[in-house]
Design an enzyme around this catalytic site. Sequence first.
Site, short mmCIF file in Angstrom:
data_model
loop_
_atom_site.label_atom_id
_atom_site.label_comp_id
_atom_site.label_asym_id
_atom_site.label_seq_id
_atom_site.Cartn_x
_atom_site.Cartn_y
_atom_site.Cartn_z
NE ARG A 159 -8.11 16.02 35.47
CZ ARG A 159 -7.83 15.12 34.52
NH1 ARG A 159 -7.87 15.46 33.24
NH2 ARG A 159 -7.51 13.89 34.85
CG HIS A 184 -3.47 11.76 37.46
ND1 HIS A 184 -4.74 11.75 38.03
CD2 HIS A 184 -3.68 11.51 36.14
CE1 HIS A 184 -5.64 11.53 37.08
NE2 HIS A 184 -5.03 11.37 35.93
CD GLN A 243 -4.15 7.05 34.83
OE1 GLN A 243 -5.02 7.81 34.43
NE2 GLN A 243 -4.10 5.77 34.45
CG ASP A 247 1.49 11.35 30.89
OD1 ASP A 247 0.62 11.27 29.99
OD2 ASP A 247 1.38 12.13 31.86
CB CYS A 271 -2.27 8.06 32.46
SG CYS A 271 -1.62 9.62 31.83
NE ARG A 289 -8.29 7.34 36.71
CZ ARG A 289 -8.21 8.56 36.16
NH1 ARG A 289 -7.57 8.74 35.02
NH2 ARG A 289 -8.72 9.62 36.78
N1 CP Z 1 -5.79 9.77 32.33
C1 CP Z 1 -6.64 10.78 32.56
O1 CP Z 1 -6.73 11.29 33.68
O2 CP Z 1 -7.42 11.09 31.51
P1 CP Z 1 -8.37 12.36 31.37
O3 CP Z 1 -7.50 13.57 31.28
O4 CP Z 1 -9.13 12.11 30.11
O5 CP Z 1 -9.26 12.43 32.57
N1 NVA Z 2 0.46 14.56 32.58
C1 NVA Z 2 -0.81 14.72 31.92
C2 NVA Z 2 -1.78 13.71 32.42
C3 NVA Z 2 -3.12 13.75 31.74
C4 NVA Z 2 -4.08 12.75 32.29
C5 NVA Z 2 -1.32 16.12 32.15
O1 NVA Z 2 -1.24 16.61 33.29
O2 NVA Z 2 -1.78 16.74 31.20
#
Ligand code: CP
Ligand code: NVA
Length: 303
Positions: A105, A132, A135, A223, A262, A290
Amino acid sequence: MADVRHFLDIDRLDRATLRTILSKGASLKEVRGTVDADKPLDGKTLVMIFEKPSTRTRVSFQVGMQELGGHTVILNDSDSQLGRGETVADTARVLSRYADAIMIRTDDPTKLVELEKYATVPVINGLTDDSHPCQIMADIMTFEEHRGSIEGRTVAWAGDGNNVVVSWVHAAARLGFEMRVATPKELQPNHGLIEWAKKEGANVTLTDDPQAAVSGADLVVTDTWVSMGDDDAGSRHNMLAPFRVDEALMSHANSDALFMHCLPAHRGEEVTEAVIDGPQSVIWDEAENRLHVQKAILTWCLS
Ligand code: CP
Ligand code: NVA
């Protein structure tokens, strides 16, 4: 390495592969905790690199690996040499000698590209600023559990044109559903994405009218207005207020439309409490899935 099965982005995979993963996710969910649940990743190790916070991704991958018989090692920015400037290339080569797969990530999508280039084990995208994919695999699994095949259905997005909606557009192109994306003009996803989707034959439209996007939709998705790394929170709140998903907006969707997010969510900002905690919302199934779909991704990558 051409023969390594990476899970980098939905647009990189074909429909058959995505369908294989989705159906494996459903079967893993069914046998979870029963005698039929085997441990195909016995002795395997997944290294997870987190350069941004996470609750769901971290825990679902960790629990998923354990349930499949494997183990995880977590590297955070603050406690690895990557955080002190060691190159991604060197990190990839070293981690490939210890582990069987790497999940990352990161805010910097070029790190994913570098990992793919230098790792000799599968690399999984656990979110970048650009996409993502894990997700959206969970989201599609959730839609199909509740409503059957997503192919030919209509998905509406109302909110920021962020990383999550990019993966939705990729999925629309690969799995054949209509995708309507409503964002303020200033926050649209990049036009290259939409051009790509159209070239792929996808039915994807961009608009700044959330009501038009949601009208007759089978699924409404939003989101956070401020993703990790966004530093313009004030102006975003002003621009995005008309895109809030509330009961009035949901009333334009089909009467059996689902709502997804998400998470993490900000009740009263991108979505009202009445919608996210209401009868059309499937956010807890979405979060649970997930786990199942990522177990399927892991088994696909490592088989
Ligand atoms: N939706 C999602 O990826 O959540 P986190 O940021 O908690 O991993
Ligand atoms: N769009 C959000 C998703 C978090 C899971 C971010 O990137 O922070």
